[in-house]
Write a protein that holds these residues in place. Structure first.
Motif, PDB file in Angstrom:
ATOM      1  N   LEU A 151      32.556  19.292  62.039  1.00 56.20           N
ATOM      2  CA  LEU A 151      31.697  18.792  63.105  1.00 56.20           C
ATOM      3  C   LEU A 151      31.317  17.352  62.795  1.00 56.20           C
ATOM      4  O   LEU A 151      31.206  16.980  61.626  1.00 56.20           O
ATOM      5  CB  LEU A 151      30.415  19.626  63.192  1.00 56.20           C
ATOM      6  N   VAL A 152      31.118  16.575  63.836  1.00 57.54           N
ATOM      7  CA  VAL A 152      30.628  15.206  63.668  1.00 57.54           C
ATOM      8  C   VAL A 152      29.363  15.082  64.488  1.00 57.54           C
ATOM      9  O   VAL A 152      29.299  15.543  65.629  1.00 57.54           O
ATOM     10  CB  VAL A 152      31.686  14.164  64.112  1.00 57.54           C
ATOM     11  N   GLY A 153      28.361  14.463  63.893  1.00 58.33           N
ATOM     12  CA  GLY A 153      27.115  14.191  64.592  1.00 58.33           C
ATOM     13  C   GLY A 153      26.819  12.716  64.536  1.00 58.33           C
ATOM     14  O   GLY A 153      27.004  12.075  63.503  1.00 58.33           O
ATOM     15  N   GLY A 154      26.398  12.170  65.676  1.00 57.62           N
ATOM     16  CA  GLY A 154      26.060  10.759  65.714  1.00 57.62           C
ATOM     17  C   GLY A 154      26.388  10.159  67.061  1.00 57.62           C
ATOM     18  O   GLY A 154      26.720  10.869  68.009  1.00 57.62           O
ATOM     19  N   VAL A 155      26.315   8.853  67.120  1.00 49.66           N
ATOM     20  CA  VAL A 155      26.610   8.130  68.350  1.00 49.66           C
ATOM     21  C   VAL A 155      28.104   7.802  68.338  1.00 49.66           C
ATOM     22  O   VAL A 155      28.554   6.944  67.580  1.00 49.66           O
ATOM     23  CB  VAL A 155      25.768   6.844  68.456  1.00 49.66           C
ATOM     24  N   VAL A 156      28.861   8.522  69.154  1.00 48.04           N
ATOM     25  CA  VAL A 156      30.315   8.364  69.203  1.00 48.04           C
ATOM     26  C   VAL A 156      30.714   8.201  70.668  1.00 48.04           C
ATOM     27  O   VAL A 156      30.429   9.069  71.491  1.00 48.04           O
ATOM     28  CB  VAL A 156      31.030   9.591  68.588  1.00 48.04           C
ATOM     29  N   PRO A 157      31.380   7.092  71.015  1.00 43.93           N
ATOM     30  CA  PRO A 157      31.830   6.903  72.400  1.00 43.93           C
ATOM     31  C   PRO A 157      32.775   8.026  72.839  1.00 43.93           C
ATOM     32  O   PRO A 157      33.503   8.596  72.029  1.00 43.93           O
ATOM     33  CB  PRO A 157      32.575   5.558  72.350  1.00 43.93           C
ATOM     34  N   ASP A 158      32.762   8.332  74.138  1.00 40.57           N
ATOM     35  CA  ASP A 158      33.570   9.437  74.679  1.00 40.57           C
ATOM     36  C   ASP A 158      35.046   9.316  74.316  1.00 40.57           C
ATOM     37  O   ASP A 158      35.678  10.311  73.967  1.00 40.57           O
ATOM     38  CB  ASP A 158      33.411   9.522  76.201  1.00 40.57           C
ATOM     39  N   ASP A 159      35.615   8.107  74.414  1.00 42.34           N
ATOM     40  CA  ASP A 159      37.035   7.932  74.077  1.00 42.34           C
ATOM     41  C   ASP A 159      37.303   8.303  72.617  1.00 42.34           C
ATOM     42  O   ASP A 159      38.336   8.887  72.294  1.00 42.34           O
ATOM     43  CB  ASP A 159      37.484   6.493  74.327  1.00 42.34           C
ATOM     44  N   ASP A 160      36.371   7.957  71.752  1.00 42.91           N
ATOM     45  CA  ASP A 160      36.541   8.270  70.333  1.00 42.91           C
ATOM     46  C   ASP A 160      36.369   9.761  70.068  1.00 42.91           C
ATOM     47  O   ASP A 160      37.001  10.309  69.165  1.00 42.91           O
ATOM     48  CB  ASP A 160      35.548   7.469  69.492  1.00 42.91           C
ATOM     49  N   PHE A 186      28.652  16.185  68.254  1.00 32.71           N
ATOM     50  CA  PHE A 186      27.314  16.365  68.802  1.00 32.71           C
ATOM     51  C   PHE A 186      26.569  15.039  68.753  1.00 32.71           C
ATOM     52  O   PHE A 186      26.446  14.440  67.684  1.00 32.71           O
ATOM     53  CB  PHE A 186      26.543  17.415  68.001  1.00 32.71           C
ATOM     54  N   GLY A 187      26.084  14.613  69.906  1.00 34.62           N
ATOM     55  CA  GLY A 187      25.359  13.362  69.978  1.00 34.62           C
ATOM     56  C   GLY A 187      23.864  13.561  69.865  1.00 34.62           C
ATOM     57  O   GLY A 187      23.374  14.696  69.827  1.00 34.62           O
ATOM     58  N   PRO A 188      23.130  12.461  69.819  1.00 40.55           N
ATOM     59  CA  PRO A 188      21.669  12.536  69.769  1.00 40.55           C
ATOM     60  C   PRO A 188      21.139  13.327  70.965  1.00 40.55           C
ATOM     61  O   PRO A 188      21.659  13.216  72.073  1.00 40.55           O
ATOM     62  CB  PRO A 188      21.229  11.076  69.856  1.00 40.55           C
ATOM     63  N   GLY A 189      20.130  14.135  70.712  1.00 41.33           N
ATOM     64  CA  GLY A 189      19.522  14.912  71.786  1.00 41.33           C
ATOM     65  C   GLY A 189      20.156  16.263  72.031  1.00 41.33           C
ATOM     66  O   GLY A 189      19.679  17.027  72.871  1.00 41.33           O
ATOM     67  N   THR A 190      21.238  16.576  71.327  1.00 41.87           N
ATOM     68  CA  THR A 190      21.845  17.901  71.471  1.00 41.87           C
ATOM     69  C   THR A 190      20.836  18.949  71.004  1.00 41.87           C
ATOM     70  O   THR A 190      20.300  18.827  69.905  1.00 41.87           O
ATOM     71  CB  THR A 190      23.123  18.021  70.622  1.00 41.87           C
ATOM     72  N   PRO A 191      20.573  19.967  71.811  1.00 45.54           N
ATOM     73  CA  PRO A 191      19.635  21.008  71.366  1.00 45.54           C
ATOM     74  C   PRO A 191      20.135  21.691  70.092  1.00 45.54           C
ATOM     75  O   PRO A 191      21.315  22.012  69.973  1.00 45.54           O
ATOM     76  CB  PRO A 191      19.611  21.993  72.546  1.00 45.54           C
ATOM     77  N   MET A 192      19.223  21.893  69.154  1.00 44.34           N
ATOM     78  CA  MET A 192      19.592  22.517  67.882  1.00 44.34           C
ATOM     79  C   MET A 192      20.260  23.868  68.096  1.00 44.34           C
ATOM     80  O   MET A 192      21.225  24.200  67.429  1.00 44.34           O
ATOM     81  CB  MET A 192      18.360  22.714  66.996  1.00 44.34           C
ATOM     82  N   GLU A 193      19.717  24.669  69.026  1.00 45.33           N
ATOM     83  CA  GLU A 193      20.265  26.003  69.249  1.00 45.33           C
ATOM     84  C   GLU A 193      21.730  25.928  69.699  1.00 45.33           C
ATOM     85  O   GLU A 193      22.534  26.788  69.343  1.00 45.33           O
ATOM     86  CB  GLU A 193      19.420  26.779  70.258  1.00 45.33           C
ATOM     87  N   GLU A 194      22.084  24.891  70.446  1.00 43.51           N
ATOM     88  CA  GLU A 194      23.480  24.716  70.881  1.00 43.51           C
ATOM     89  C   GLU A 194      24.390  24.509  69.674  1.00 43.51           C
ATOM     90  O   GLU A 194      25.470  25.107  69.579  1.00 43.51           O
ATOM     91  CB  GLU A 194      23.562  23.513  71.831  1.00 43.51           C
ATOM     92  N   THR A 195      23.960  23.682  68.750  1.00 43.00           N
ATOM     93  CA  THR A 195      24.757  23.426  67.546  1.00 43.00           C
ATOM     94  C   THR A 195      24.835  24.675  66.676  1.00 43.00           C
ATOM     95  O   THR A 195      25.907  25.034  66.179  1.00 43.00           O
ATOM     96  CB  THR A 195      24.143  22.254  66.755  1.00 43.00           C
ATOM     97  N   ILE A 196      23.714  25.354  66.504  1.00 47.57           N
ATOM     98  CA  ILE A 196      23.679  26.565  65.681  1.00 47.57           C
ATOM     99  C   ILE A 196      24.593  27.638  66.270  1.00 47.57           C
ATOM    100  O   ILE A 196      25.370  28.267  65.552  1.00 47.57           O
ATOM    101  CB  ILE A 196      22.222  27.064  65.536  1.00 47.57           C
TER     102      ILE A 196
END
Length: 138
Positions: A96-105, A118-128
């Protein structure tokens, strides 16, 4: 195996790669994973890709969460993936990668084998829930 035992058997490495010193998100996700019953290892700051690979292999993790905000994801993440392949650990590791990543990337990272970004603001429960549904068994 009970649901609690199953969750506790998920081993996660939350890793900071490169010179990125922004670790608040990594700490938040590490705590959320721990609170969800996962076993969590945190790499600390400023790791080289090969250090992350070594930690993932030595700790025999199911999940490798790479936190990166420096913009170097297209350089550093492929090096980690290549290293996992060298140790035959790629197929058995949910990346998994978390952070600010442009859509193309995001699309490019997924083509390389990253399961989700997963970008900033992703609900924790979604990631879990994503981890619970996709982590390979050990």
């Amino acid at each position: 195996m009970s649901a609690d035992q199953e969750q506790q058997s998920i081993r996660c490495l939350v890793a900071k790669v490169g010179l990125d010193g922004h670790d608040r998100g990594a700490h938040v996700i590490a705590r959320a994973f721990r609170d969800a019953g996962f076993e969590v290892i945190y790499s600390g700051l400023h790791n080289a890709p090969d250090e992350i690979v070594q930690a993932a292999v030595q700790e025999d993790v199911n999940v490798l969460g790479i936190s990166i905000l420096s913009g170097a994801h297209n350089t550093l993440v492929p090096k980690i993936i290549d290293g996992l392949k060298e140790y035959d650990a790629f197929e058995d590791t949910l990346i998994l990668v978390g952070g600010v990543v442009p859509d193309d990337d995001k699309a490019e990272l997924k083509e390389l084998g990253v399961a989700e970004v997963f970008g900033p603001g992703t609900p924790m429960e979604e990631t879990i829930e994503f981890v619970r549904e996709n982590a390979p068994e050990r």
